[in-house]
Each structure stands twice: as structure tokens, then as C-alpha cells.
Design a protein around this motif. Sequence first.
Motif, PDB file in Angstrom:
ATOM      1  N   SER A 248       0.825  -1.220   0.000  1.00  0.00           N
ATOM      2  CA  SER A 248       0.000   0.000   0.000  1.00  0.00           C
ATOM      3  C   SER A 248       0.852   1.260   0.000  1.00  0.00           C
ATOM      4  O   SER A 248       0.468   2.290   0.574  1.00  0.00           O
ATOM      5  CB  SER A 248      -0.956   0.020   1.205  1.00  0.00           C
ATOM      6  OG  SER A 248      -1.880  -1.031   1.135  1.00  0.00           O
TER       7      SER A 248
ATOM      8  N   GLY B  33      -3.865  -3.074  -2.741  1.00  0.00           N
ATOM      9  CA  GLY B  33      -5.256  -3.482  -2.607  1.00  0.00           C
ATOM     10  C   GLY B  33      -6.115  -2.744  -3.609  1.00  0.00           C
ATOM     11  O   GLY B  33      -5.989  -1.527  -3.763  1.00  0.00           O
ATOM     12  N   GLY B  34      -6.978  -3.471  -4.290  1.00  0.00           N
ATOM     13  CA  GLY B  34      -7.803  -2.850  -5.310  1.00  0.00           C
ATOM     14  C   GLY B  34      -8.823  -1.867  -4.765  1.00  0.00           C
ATOM     15  O   GLY B  34      -9.312  -1.002  -5.498  1.00  0.00           O
ATOM     16  N   GLN B  35      -9.153  -1.977  -3.477  1.00  0.00           N
ATOM     17  CA  GLN B  35     -10.101  -1.064  -2.852  1.00  0.00           C
ATOM     18  C   GLN B  35      -9.401   0.085  -2.106  1.00  0.00           C
ATOM     19  O   GLN B  35     -10.054   0.834  -1.384  1.00  0.00           O
ATOM     20  CB  GLN B  35     -10.994  -1.838  -1.869  1.00  0.00           C
ATOM     21  CG  GLN B  35     -11.771  -2.972  -2.505  1.00  0.00           C
ATOM     22  CD  GLN B  35     -12.662  -2.492  -3.638  1.00  0.00           C
ATOM     23  OE1 GLN B  35     -13.406  -1.532  -3.473  1.00  0.00           O
ATOM     24  NE2 GLN B  35     -12.585  -3.152  -4.783  1.00  0.00           N
ATOM     25  N   ASP B  36      -8.107   0.199  -2.301  1.00  0.00           N
ATOM     26  CA  ASP B  36      -7.322   1.262  -1.645  1.00  0.00           C
ATOM     27  C   ASP B  36      -7.345   2.492  -2.542  1.00  0.00           C
ATOM     28  O   ASP B  36      -6.516   2.640  -3.444  1.00  0.00           O
ATOM     29  CB  ASP B  36      -5.896   0.770  -1.416  1.00  0.00           C
ATOM     30  CG  ASP B  36      -5.032   1.794  -0.693  1.00  0.00           C
ATOM     31  OD1 ASP B  36      -5.575   2.819  -0.255  1.00  0.00           O
ATOM     32  OD2 ASP B  36      -3.817   1.548  -0.561  1.00  0.00           O
ATOM     33  N   THR B  37      -8.296   3.357  -2.321  1.00  0.00           N
ATOM     34  CA  THR B  37      -8.457   4.552  -3.146  1.00  0.00           C
ATOM     35  C   THR B  37      -8.473   5.781  -2.246  1.00  0.00           C
ATOM     36  O   THR B  37      -9.476   6.101  -1.626  1.00  0.00           O
ATOM     37  CB  THR B  37      -9.761   4.489  -3.965  1.00  0.00           C
ATOM     38  OG1 THR B  37     -10.857   4.256  -3.068  1.00  0.00           O
ATOM     39  CG2 THR B  37      -9.702   3.356  -4.982  1.00  0.00           C
TER      40      THR B  37
ATOM     41  N   PRO C  14      -7.606  -7.649  -5.462  1.00  0.00           N
ATOM     42  CA  PRO C  14      -8.722  -6.774  -5.855  1.00  0.00           C
ATOM     43  C   PRO C  14      -9.591  -6.298  -4.704  1.00  0.00           C
ATOM     44  O   PRO C  14     -10.049  -5.153  -4.697  1.00  0.00           O
ATOM     45  CB  PRO C  14      -9.518  -7.650  -6.834  1.00  0.00           C
ATOM     46  CG  PRO C  14      -8.515  -8.597  -7.396  1.00  0.00           C
ATOM     47  CD  PRO C  14      -7.578  -8.892  -6.260  1.00  0.00           C
ATOM     48  N   HIS C  15      -9.831  -7.145  -3.715  1.00  0.00           N
ATOM     49  CA  HIS C  15     -10.722  -6.767  -2.611  1.00  0.00           C
ATOM     50  C   HIS C  15      -9.962  -6.172  -1.433  1.00  0.00           C
ATOM     51  O   HIS C  15     -10.567  -5.841  -0.411  1.00  0.00           O
ATOM     52  CB  HIS C  15     -11.513  -7.984  -2.125  1.00  0.00           C
ATOM     53  CG  HIS C  15     -10.650  -9.140  -1.737  1.00  0.00           C
ATOM     54  ND1 HIS C  15     -10.068  -9.963  -2.672  1.00  0.00           N
ATOM     55  CD2 HIS C  15     -10.244  -9.613  -0.524  1.00  0.00           C
ATOM     56  CE1 HIS C  15      -9.355 -10.891  -2.057  1.00  0.00           C
ATOM     57  NE2 HIS C  15      -9.443 -10.692  -0.758  1.00  0.00           N
TER      58      HIS C  15
ATOM     59  N   ASP D 215      -8.088  -3.526   1.003  1.00  0.00           N
ATOM     60  CA  ASP D 215      -8.151  -2.098   1.282  1.00  0.00           C
ATOM     61  C   ASP D 215      -6.757  -1.588   1.620  1.00  0.00           C
ATOM     62  O   ASP D 215      -5.751  -2.278   1.371  1.00  0.00           O
ATOM     63  CB  ASP D 215      -9.162  -1.800   2.390  1.00  0.00           C
ATOM     64  CG  ASP D 215      -8.857  -2.546   3.697  1.00  0.00           C
ATOM     65  OD1 ASP D 215      -7.749  -3.116   3.819  1.00  0.00           O
ATOM     66  OD2 ASP D 215      -9.723  -2.543   4.588  1.00  0.00           O
ATOM     67  N   HIS D 216      -6.669  -0.381   2.166  1.00  0.00           N
ATOM     68  CA  HIS D 216      -5.359   0.164   2.516  1.00  0.00           C
ATOM     69  C   HIS D 216      -4.726  -0.683   3.626  1.00  0.00           C
ATOM     70  O   HIS D 216      -5.366  -0.966   4.642  1.00  0.00           O
ATOM     71  CB  HIS D 216      -5.491   1.618   2.974  1.00  0.00           C
ATOM     72  CG  HIS D 216      -4.177   2.291   3.169  1.00  0.00           C
ATOM     73  ND1 HIS D 216      -3.288   2.503   2.139  1.00  0.00           N
ATOM     74  CD2 HIS D 216      -3.573   2.796   4.286  1.00  0.00           C
ATOM     75  CE1 HIS D 216      -2.217   3.116   2.598  1.00  0.00           C
ATOM     76  NE2 HIS D 216      -2.356   3.292   3.902  1.00  0.00           N
TER      77      HIS D 216
END
Length: 342
Positions: free
Chosen positions: A228, A281-285, A308-309, A311-312
Amino acid sequence: MNAADFAADFAADFAAAQLTRATGAGLDPHAYLRVAGEPASLDGWSEALIRTARQYAARAQQAVSPVTAGEYHQAAARWFHFATLAPHTDHAHACAEADAAMGRALTLLEPGSRRITGPTFTGWLRGPAGAPATVVVVPGLDSGKEEFHTVTSALLRRGLAVFTMDGPGQGALAATTAVRPDYERVIGQVIDALGVDRVGLIGLSLGGYYVARSAAREPRVAAAATVSGPFRLDWDAVPPLVRDIIARRAKGAEAARDFVGRVDLTVLAPRIDCPLLVVDGGQDTIPGVTNGKPLARLAPRGRYLLVPHGDHLLGNAQPDWLPTTADWLAEALTGTASSTSG
């Protein structure tokens, strides 16, 4: 909505956002939900975590077994550390208590561990004296050596020595030092103090930037992994809450803006000669944060692992990256993955 309701909603949202980070670091999720669900403000959230940490410390004092006492001290260290994550509060005391609790835990659980301190860092060297390689765990913006217990444990199980550290603006040093972009100088001092010829690095969140930069500029880095980690930061796009955290760790808004302006790996990435694993992580936006895919593409020996799933910090997906990353580091440093992996 009145001020009290707004503060309560903000505290609830903040507490929920920290759940996977907390569980990924080894806090019991049921205990976290119970403790974090009570406060009506961020100050209350931090105070609730500190009270919980002190409860674990009290249990350690009452334990009849040194192992049990050590485990309670270890839990206290994590809870004290997480109390420091609340913005707009003074965390110096909780940082100091986290540091002390970790020291008591390691004295009981790992008596062979050694505290090593240098001009810009402090930390614990853990693992076998005859380990085939050493990995340095580098924390991020508001993290510290008490947080990444599961990462450290995974590396120790593979027979590696592990140095868990606080650098400038981090953990035990947060109150007296400021973050700095030239972290390769810190890593160089760490390697000197460890007395080894080469190390592996794993950096988490902003620690990923520190690790990539160090891998580009410190020739004794033999392998590196980022989790991350940012490739680049944009001050104007970074959320205000994150800007506030950076300003506190940099000791001022102007210093923070200058620091963020230097977090850009475009030029350094092609200079990373060692093997590099980049985990995202794909959900780390997070607005204003460019994730690690360009780093893996530009580094000559870069490899990219996207969950993909995740997070940070991927606390919600540890089985999908941590065993693989620990194996990868062990193999990159020693030529073989440990048979104890898993």
C-alpha cells in the motif's frame, strides 16, 4: 445536525475506517468493535483505547505465567499505539506507553531480542542470532513498530531476523522528530548499527515509499517489498484529514507541503536494481495518492501483486498477500523459501 451529533457521526465513521487496520495488526475484532463503538468523539475514541490498553497492562501485572504476562503486555502495546491514530490530539504519552509495553512484552516472550537505537531511529532486533538474512520492517506516516505484529511474525516463522523500527516522525520518535523524505539515510544508519552486509526491507503505507527510495539509493538493500505504498502524492488532492496528519508529523503545514512534493518515485524507480515486490489493494483509493503499479512497471526487477478486494494495508485480506510476500522475501534473500511458511 448539531455539533455533538456531527462529532459522534465523525467518530463512528473514523472508528469503522480503522477496523481492518486494527484487526490486521492483531487487535481482537470483537474487542475493537465493542471499545470503538462507545465514544461520541475522536478524543473519546482515543481515551477508550488507552483505557483498554491499561486494562491489558493490569492483567499482565496479575498474570502467574511469564508467557501470559508477555502476551498481555503485547496487547497493551498495540492498543496504546492505535490510540495515537486519532487526529487533532496529542499522542506523545500513548506513544511512550506503547513503546514501554512492547519492551516489557519482548523481555518476557523473546528474551534474545535487542533494543538498537541510532541517531534517527530506534527499534527491536528479533529472531535467531544465526539467521541467514535480516529484514527491516518500515512503518508509515502514523504507524510504528508496535503495529505490524503479523508481518513480523510471518517473517520470524521463516527463520529470518527482523528489525522493527521507528524512524523520524514515527512511533516513539514522533514527539521529538519530523518526517523526512531522504529515508535512505535512516536505513543506511540502521544497516550500520545492525552490522550486516545486506538487508531486506518491507515498508507499509508511506513506509513503502521510504523502502522504494532506499532500495534505489542504498546498495546494501538486497530485496524490497512495498505494501500500500504511494508512488506519488498530490498535496492539493490529498484529503484534509490526511494533510493534517502529515502536518503534525512534519511539524508544520509548510514543511508538510514540501515533504509531499518530494514523494514521487518517477525518477528513482528505474534505479532500483534489487528484486522488488509491490503489493496493492484494489479497494485502496485515497484521493491524491497514486498507488504502486507504476513503481512495479518502472523498476527493472519489479513484480506486482494486486489483491482486488484489499483495502489500505490489506488488513481485510492478509491470507491473500502476507504468506506470499513473506515467502518471496525469504527466497529473494536466502535463495529458498522456509519450510515453516504458512
